[in-house]
Design an enzyme around this catalytic site. Sequence first.
Site, PDB file in Angstrom:
ATOM      1  N   ASP A  45     -36.436  -7.730   5.358  1.00 34.64           N
ATOM      2  CA  ASP A  45     -36.296  -6.482   6.030  1.00 34.64           C
ATOM      3  C   ASP A  45     -35.040  -6.818   6.661  1.00 34.64           C
ATOM      4  OD1 ASP A  45     -38.438  -5.180   4.004  1.00 34.64           O
ATOM      5  OD2 ASP A  45     -39.647  -4.920   5.389  1.00 34.64           O
ATOM      6  N   ASP A  64     -46.128  -2.183  11.831  1.00 32.29           N
ATOM      7  CA  ASP A  64     -45.625  -1.553  10.218  1.00 32.29           C
ATOM      8  C   ASP A  64     -46.435   0.121  10.003  1.00 32.29           C
ATOM      9  OD1 ASP A  64     -44.489  -3.922   9.621  1.00 32.29           O
ATOM     10  OD2 ASP A  64     -46.479  -5.306   8.732  1.00 32.29           O
ATOM     11  N   LYS A  95     -51.258  -9.010   2.236  1.00 28.59           N
ATOM     12  CA  LYS A  95     -49.604  -9.645   1.504  1.00 28.59           C
ATOM     13  C   LYS A  95     -49.254  -9.948   3.422  1.00 28.59           C
ATOM     14  CE  LYS A  95     -44.279  -8.722   2.444  1.00 28.59           C
ATOM     15  NZ  LYS A  95     -43.777  -8.459   2.986  1.00 28.59           N
TER      16      LYS A  95
END
Length: 435
Positions: free
Chosen positions: A121, A320, A22
């Site tokens: 986010d 992440d 991504k």
Amino acid sequence: MGTFRIEGGHQLHGEITPQGAKNEALQILCAVLLSEEKITINNIPDIVDVNKLIALLEDLGVKIQKKGKGSYTFKADDVNLDYLQSAKFKEDGRGLRGSIMLVGPLLARFGKGYIPKPGGDKIGRRRLDTHFEGFIKLGAQFRYNKEEYFYGVEADKLTGTYMLLDEASVTGTANILMAAVLAEGTTTIYNAACEPYLQQLCKMLNRMGAKISGIGSNLLKIEGVDSLGGTEHTMLPDMIEIGSWIGLAAMTQSELTIKNVSWDDLGQIPTVFRKLGITLERKGDDIFIPKHEEGYEIQNFIDGSILTIADAPWPGLTPDLLSIILVMATQARGEVLIHQKMFESRLFFVDKLIDMGAKIILCDPHRATVIGHDFKSTLKATTMVSPDIRAGVSLLIAALSAKGTSTIHNIEQIDRGYENIDERLRAIGANIVRV
């Protein structure tokens, strides 16, 4: 608001293939604006955030053709710059954090780039200063409309220069790099990010005719060129998804093979999971994870002190994966301190794990101490809401390991980063349905 219903406590088995990365996709797709020639990109993940960016490019006038699953051609030979001032762009651009990387290519090729304040986010402050300070050093004028939260940069000419970034921002480095490839003269970027995805962007730009050296280091040198041509590019597998599947295998004590992981681009990831006691076997370019029927034990530091796992710019551990590691630690033998340095809201999902029976002490917004259960007691099923992409997948992994049926709401957050995750999990034996 979509919902997953998960019956946990089942062992999984089989093979799973990671999607295209991504974070690489968001950079590479913006780079198509740097050339009027055809660019082919393969292994594009079919996820919400990437599809939003493709739609933005199409609205900008980029000609896009789908060749097959994950494969598209792009041709930006008739870009509609008026769209950048439209109400639709101000609305659509706001919904995607990665849209900020449109600015560098637009500025380089057309002398102006605009973007509404991006969303994304809610994991803490994610400032944009590095991006715009870089553009200003290249000669751009900056403007900001406070009423509309609308940023802009304009320049008659960009000129290469030396710059020392105040943070090794991945998106900031990518954005400045894409502006610098068409600037006049030489640009030197020190304290540049050097993640594999940024290396991929550099290699793609060089194939298009850019002159970038220092790839893979924190010192990039860019000799400006007049124009760039077309190319074909294939994206790496998503290292965050690879880490997610390692965590899933460990928590469910399952035997899994993760296919085509591009081992040489994983950096510290295998080492960190091994410190948590996970057995990883390299089989060609695959990762094989055997059943951890006796559990897994966290290593201490050599002086006997409790292991600390923290994020850091590449080649350190990507932030992440810290939420995945935290969830895994809840069933390990031993204790670990998780230190999330970059984002002050990313650990706030641990209250949901505590509700499930995990032993976690949230020390402050950045640090959590986890005391593992060693599978002597399982997590309890519960109802949760996904707060962001990575926390959402971490809670999903927790639910798949828990006894009973859990419910996760707001799964649109998970869909932003993971392609058809419920279908792929069912293929390896998970009991998960989308409601």
